[in-house]
Every structure is written in C-alpha cells, then in structure tokens.
Design an enzyme around this catalytic site. Structure first.
Site, PDB file in Angstrom:
ATOM      1  N   GLN A  48     -48.857  28.658 -26.242  1.00 20.24           N
ATOM      2  CA  GLN A  48     -47.745  28.775 -27.176  1.00 20.24           C
ATOM      3  C   GLN A  48     -48.007  29.791 -28.279  1.00 20.24           C
ATOM      4  OE1 GLN A  48     -46.316  25.032 -28.594  1.00 20.24           O
ATOM      5  NE2 GLN A  48     -44.873  25.910 -30.036  1.00 20.24           N
ATOM      6  N   ARG A  64     -66.456  28.276 -32.550  1.00 27.11           N
ATOM      7  CA  ARG A  64     -65.355  27.995 -31.618  1.00 27.11           C
ATOM      8  C   ARG A  64     -64.651  29.285 -31.179  1.00 27.11           C
ATOM      9  NH1 ARG A  64     -62.196  23.412 -30.368  1.00 27.11           N
ATOM     10  NH2 ARG A  64     -63.519  22.163 -31.737  1.00 27.11           N
ATOM     11  N   TYR A  98     -74.857  22.196 -39.296  1.00 32.33           N
ATOM     12  CA  TYR A  98     -75.681  22.927 -38.324  1.00 32.33           C
ATOM     13  C   TYR A  98     -75.408  24.421 -38.452  1.00 32.33           C
ATOM     14  CZ  TYR A  98     -71.375  22.249 -35.462  1.00 32.33           C
ATOM     15  OH  TYR A  98     -70.085  22.171 -34.999  1.00 32.33           O
ATOM     16  N   ASP A 101     -57.972  16.668 -24.272  1.00 28.83           N
ATOM     17  CA  ASP A 101     -57.362  15.809 -25.286  1.00 28.83           C
ATOM     18  C   ASP A 101     -56.000  15.264 -24.865  1.00 28.83           C
ATOM     19  OD1 ASP A 101     -59.491  16.052 -26.973  1.00 28.83           O
ATOM     20  OD2 ASP A 101     -58.525  17.429 -28.385  1.00 28.83           O
TER      21      ASP A 101
END
Length: 396
Positions: free
Chosen positions: A31, A104, A213, A291
């Site tokens: 999207q 990410r 981290y 998810d």
C-alpha cells in the site's frame, strides 16, 4: 503458478523470496508509495538466519548486522546484572547460525533488492488491496481502483489489521495489551561512557522494561522501552512522542537508559496490541502469514522471525502438495502449534520483566541469578526449542 502477496513488509518480502526459490512467480502488493522503515532495530535469531541463508541473502545482511556477545538481564534503575546467557560464537556453535541485531530498514532493503534481482518488477508499491476473491483453481486480490490481480493463491501478509483476515474471519478488533512502547535509535558516538553493552540487554522494572542493543556493526544503539499504561492506545508505527514524555516514563532509571532517551533525535511510540491464537488461517486458495494470523508482543523478539519461518514452510508446502488447499492444510498444521507457543511465551514474559512486589522479584530474579552462575548451560538450553529450530529441513 503465481502467488499474490498482500503486504510488502518483512514477512511479505521474505515469503516472496521463498516462493521464488521454489519456482513460483510472485507479485507483492504494498500500500505504501515506497518502502520506508522508520528507524528501529530488529532481532534475527538463528532460526531466522537459517532461512535467510537458504535464500542466499545471509552475506548481504551480515555486512550490516551486529552480533551480540550475550544476553543480559539487569535491574532497570541500578543496572545491577542479574544473569546472562552466552551468545556470540557459543550461539552459532549451539544452533548452527548466528544471532543478529539488524536495522529494520537494512533487512527490508536486502530482501527487496534480492527480490528485484530475481524477479524484476515483482514488488508493486502504492497499491491498496480491499479484499480477495476466488473460484475453482484460482484466486485474486481486489484493488481499490476496481481492478484485480489474478493468481493461483493470495497470501495475506498485511499485518495485525489485515484486510485479508477480516474478509476471511469477519471483523474483529485486536486486543490492547495495556502496554505502550517507545523506540529510538541513537549514534553510539553520542552516548560516551553510558553506551549500552554489546549485548541484548533487558532492563527490568516495576510495570515497565527496556531493551537495548547495537546495530550496524556497533555504530548505532537501539532502544525499546515498554510501559504499562492505558491512557494512550494509538497503534501507529510513525507516531511521535516527546523527549519529555519518554523521560518521564523512565525517570530514575540507569544512565544508559536516560542518556539514550536524552540523545535520541526522535522518540516514536505505539500501543501494543495482540490477538489470541486462531485455528483457521486459510480459505480455499487464500491464506495468512505473519502478524495477520499470529501477532504477538515483542517480548520474545520473535515476531518478524516467525513470519520469516512462515514464508519458507508455506513455499515448501506449495511446492510439494498436489494442490493449493492441501498445501495450506499442511502449512497450518506445521505452523500453528509453534507460533501459538511463541505467542503465549511472549505474553508470559511481561510478568517476568515487569515484577512489582518484592516477593515476585525474588521468585523471578533469584532463579535467573542462580542459574546464570551455577548452571549456565541450563539457562542457555531454555531457548533451544526456538533458536535450534530449522524450517529449511524437512525434519524440523
């Protein structure tokens, strides 16, 4: 055979590469106008690295990753070390692959670049999917402009608010867990003596915890802070809070935490939602992934890795079964027990990380302290069922 994948996140991109690996044509419908991951770290444990290795992207990702030496459990206010588990070389020796901390955006870029190289044009951005349709032997995604994209299977990798799931199972709202999470990324050279240790460090407190981290070979520090509260329930990956709000949530905590909050250029926050494990993931030639079917709290650092595993198991099942519905039945049977167990474990960890009373702290922290010093191998072994799993083998 062609797969239509709804959602171009980590799960959708990895599923596309897995299907391409097993000889399928793929089309990913995203999207957003462009892939843009707001700064945040992600943990990729050995069970996920094994899939990335099988897909041939391990080397490209390793160049951007950070391999932590260990996992640490600390008191959030004092920084006192409660226990540790051995990672680094011991992790790779024990489980056959490293444990990585990755930005990410880097993971998404590596996956998207590999997909473009292997299947040029397979990723389409700026495409809004409104639902799906199917008939005997085919399935399609319906688009907001009235058109459809036809294939042999539609895969809903479109997250916890999946439109594919909603059509399949009916409307339902995710459950607010009573937790709000902060996240920030800070250059290490801005933290001085209060830089986080080269470990996956969990800082535990009363009704809250933090995780720190390092990323990109140690050049960046990642902060996630989770606070129990019910006065703010906005679930948005790009919602900003303020430095003052984040500082107030962690006032009185160790300087490693407060310094990261102070030096962060942006403070993002989002309310944490989940769903109960479900029995149905598929409808004919349509299925769910990541998810969309098993959202979980980030307290096991396995959300993205479970989606990565999903992609491989689904693609392999589709390559081996006589037809798509049979493949989806096999996919569900293999994945549902494992993902449900991780979901439950992640939810249970909140009680461990957020102990409030002195008796609860003693009952929780005491065994960790003892095991870390007397039987460290036993502490390491409690994660074997997760990290040692290898979906790239038929016997896993």
């Amino acid at each position: 055979m062609k797969a239509i994948i709804v959602g171009g996140g980590i799960g959708g991109l990895c599923a596309a590469l897995c299907l391409d690996h097993f000889g399928w044509q793929v089309e990913v419908l995203e999207q957003a106008e462009k892939l843009s991951e707001v700064g945040a770290g992600i943990q990729v444990s050995p069970n996920g690295v094994k899939v990335l290795r099988a897909l041939g992207v391990e080397t490209a990702l390793e160049e951007r990753a950070f391999a932590p030496e260990e996992a640490q459990f600390r008191i959030g206010t004092s920084g006192k070390l409660i226990g540790r588990t051995r990672w680094g070389a011991a992790m790779e020796q024990r489980h056959g692959a490293p444990y990585w901390h990755v930005h990410r955006a880097d993971l998404a870029e590596v996956l998207a670049d590999a997909l473009e190289t292997r299947s040029p044009g397979a990723l389409r951005t700026g495409v809004t999917v409104t639902g799906y349709g199917q008939d005997e032997g085919s399935a399609w995604a319906n688009l907001a402009d009235g058109s459809r994209v036809q294939g042999d299977i539609v895969i809903g990798g479109d997250g916890i608010k999946s439109v594919i799931r909603q059509q399949m199972l009916g409307p339902s709202k995710p459950r607010f867990t009573g937790n709000v999470a902060w996240r920030a990324v800070v250059p290490m050279d801005q933290l001085g003596e209060h830089a986080p240790p080269p470990a996956a460090c969990i800082w535990m407190g009363e009704g809250k915890h933090a995780v720190t981290y390092r990323l990109r070979g140690g050049a960046l520090a990642n902060f996630v802070g989770v606070v129990e509260r019910d006065d703010w329930q906005v679930e948005s990956w790009s919602e900003r809070g303020t430095k003052e709000q984040a500082s107030a949530d962690f006032a009185g905590w160790h300087p490693v935490i407060t310094r990261m909050i102070e030096r962060a250029g942006a403070h993002y926050r989002w309310a944490l939602f989940d769903r109960e494990p479900i029995d149905q993931w598929s409808d004919g030639c349509v299925t769910l992934l990541g998810d969309a079917c098993h959202p979980m709290l980030p307290f096991m650092a396995q959300g993205a890795v479970m989606a990565i595993e999903d992609g491989w198991v689904l693609a392999r099942a589709l390559s081996e079964a006589a037809n798509v519905p049979d493949a989806l039945a096999r996919y569900e049977a293999q994945r549902q027990p494992r993902t449900a167990r991780v979901q439950r474990r992640a939810t249970g960890n909140m009680g461990i990380f957020h102990c409030r009373s002195a008796p609860a702290k003693l009952a929780t922290y005491g065994p960790i302290w003892l095991a870390s010093r007397l039987v460290p191998r036993a502490l390491d072994a409690q994660f074997d069922w997760i990290y040692g799993h290898d979906v790239t083998t038929h016997t896993a």
